[in-house]
Design an enzyme around this catalytic site. Sequence first.
Site, PDB file in Angstrom:
ATOM      1  N   TYR A 153       0.782  -1.082  -0.028  1.00 46.62           N
ATOM      2  CA  TYR A 153      -0.006   0.212  -0.015  1.00 46.62           C
ATOM      3  C   TYR A 153       0.807   1.251  -0.042  1.00 46.62           C
ATOM      4  O   TYR A 153       2.034   1.363   0.730  1.00 46.62           O
ATOM      5  CB  TYR A 153      -0.965  -0.074   1.303  1.00 46.62           C
ATOM      6  CG  TYR A 153      -1.798   1.399   1.456  1.00 46.62           C
ATOM      7  CD1 TYR A 153      -1.584   2.067   2.633  1.00 46.62           C
ATOM      8  CD2 TYR A 153      -2.846   1.444   0.678  1.00 46.62           C
ATOM      9  CE1 TYR A 153      -2.245   3.182   2.734  1.00 46.62           C
ATOM     10  CE2 TYR A 153      -3.409   2.823   0.949  1.00 46.62           C
ATOM     11  CZ  TYR A 153      -3.327   3.292   1.936  1.00 46.62           C
ATOM     12  OH  TYR A 153      -4.101   4.655   1.968  1.00 46.62           O
ATOM     13  N   ASP A 256       9.031   2.708  -0.719  1.00 50.76           N
ATOM     14  CA  ASP A 256       8.090   3.421   0.042  1.00 50.76           C
ATOM     15  C   ASP A 256       8.549   2.864   1.079  1.00 50.76           C
ATOM     16  O   ASP A 256       8.342   1.907   2.053  1.00 50.76           O
ATOM     17  CB  ASP A 256       6.807   2.904  -0.378  1.00 50.76           C
ATOM     18  CG  ASP A 256       5.980   3.320   0.560  1.00 50.76           C
ATOM     19  OD1 ASP A 256       4.623   3.353   0.250  1.00 50.76           O
ATOM     20  OD2 ASP A 256       6.102   3.996   1.563  1.00 50.76           O
ATOM     21  N   LYS A 289       5.259   9.078   8.825  1.00 49.42           N
ATOM     22  CA  LYS A 289       5.215   8.493   9.911  1.00 49.42           C
ATOM     23  C   LYS A 289       6.146   9.019  10.995  1.00 49.42           C
ATOM     24  O   LYS A 289       6.431  10.194  11.575  1.00 49.42           O
ATOM     25  CB  LYS A 289       5.146   6.858  10.030  1.00 49.42           C
ATOM     26  CG  LYS A 289       3.909   6.420   9.238  1.00 49.42           C
ATOM     27  CD  LYS A 289       3.636   5.094   9.316  1.00 49.42           C
ATOM     28  CE  LYS A 289       2.595   4.648   8.199  1.00 49.42           C
ATOM     29  NZ  LYS A 289       1.472   4.518   8.538  1.00 49.42           N
TER      30      LYS A 289
END
Length: 448
Positions: A153, A256, A289
């Site tokens: 994702y 990612d 994050k």
Amino acid sequence: MSIDALPKNNKHMTNAQLFERAQKSIPGGVNSPVRAFRAVGGTPRFIASAHGAYMVDAEGQRYIDYIGSWGPMILGHGHPAVLEAVQKAATEGFSFGAPTEREIELAEEILSLVPSMEQLRLVSSGTEAAMSALRLARGATGRSKIIKFEGCYHGHADALLVKAGSGLATFGHPTSAGVPAEVVQHTLVLEYNNVAQLEEAFALHGQGSGKSSNEGIACVMIEPIAGNMNFVRASVPFMKRLRELCTQHGTLLVFDEVMTGFRVALGSAQSLYAKAIPGFEPDLSVFGKVIGGGMPLAAFGGKRAVMELLAPLGPVYQAGTLSGNPVATACGLATLREIRKPGFFEALTASTRTLLDGILASAKEAGVPMVGDCEGGMFGFFFASELPQNYSAVMATDKERFNRFFHAMLDRGVYFAPALYEAGFVSGAHTAADLKATADAALQALRG
Ligand code: KE4
């Protein structure tokens, strides 16, 4: 602070009452779908406050927190140095729409820890960072095709909301309504850890294949350790071959690391692959994050030659009102300065290993098949006999058992991710007592 010292919460509404009320004004009662507990069933917990390794819900129930806001809270909640930095920044101004020195400081801090990048740009979410990196890769190569992997994702940008096509040569189909087929027609979805599919895709669509108009693949985007499949590592042979094929075909390899960045190692997942594969580095990296420490902040970066294609220097447009927000950069900078202190990552890694070993030992004692893996402050476990290597294997693990375990642990004050395809996170605030309490609760839950 021990969990018993946490402030009691005397709010008047229960979680169920808040959930019912929330659904009147917010779709599904949540601002991000996974929070609604639909994968595990039951009523989501409305969190009133969080401190260190713990969260307290609207009913005053206290939990040992292994979500950590899905990764950002690597220091635990309310770390004094972070709190102080954010409070000071807030008094100096929330947002200016003009450059600040602290954006430079944060960029320099991140670049000092990620040698594959020479420049980066700050944005406000992982989705925005991944979307921007994708546009940059297409702008840099002049190509449209991209490859992603099933189970990975990368946020909810249209071109990345794609499931595998009917066959390898066919391109993806949207996973969401509202995404026109034309938007995903250039997105190939392959099986994670499948070298044969990589070879075939590059043979069919790589540079010089001669089989398509705008030849070549712009980029391959991958989660190096797939936290959106709970915890699945890209094998070293797979990653080595991926790097080789990207280099051979002039395709940019985009890591990612929104979840793995500064979470699985201080140098992020790419530092692990650089140890295993001499000279390995991705071409672009995406972060989020941890680098925001819980505030809205993300980034993408790479070599200067590629990054300087971005506006205002180059033809690839990208922008954001709150990009590099002064309060968010204070939070991120304070967080990074704490986690790079000597010993932090060694202690975090040891805690995570202790946690996982404790849970797996409880499962063994209870006679329940359970496997798991961890790296740095990130972990995952599956009710299965062997570690899944791709999405279909993850989805073949025992979901019912997972959901029962999730709720049995939640009832015992242990908050894991509410979905079998999500990873878990340990912070620097989790104590040995917390880890033992978790293993003890797991034994009771699995025997139940
Ligand atoms: P955000 O837009 O949610 O900040 O980041 C998107 C994203 C990009 N890349 C990776 C590898 C990610 O894990 C994420 C977001 N992760 C999810 C957890 N699976 C965030 C939780 C949520 O969606 O509420």
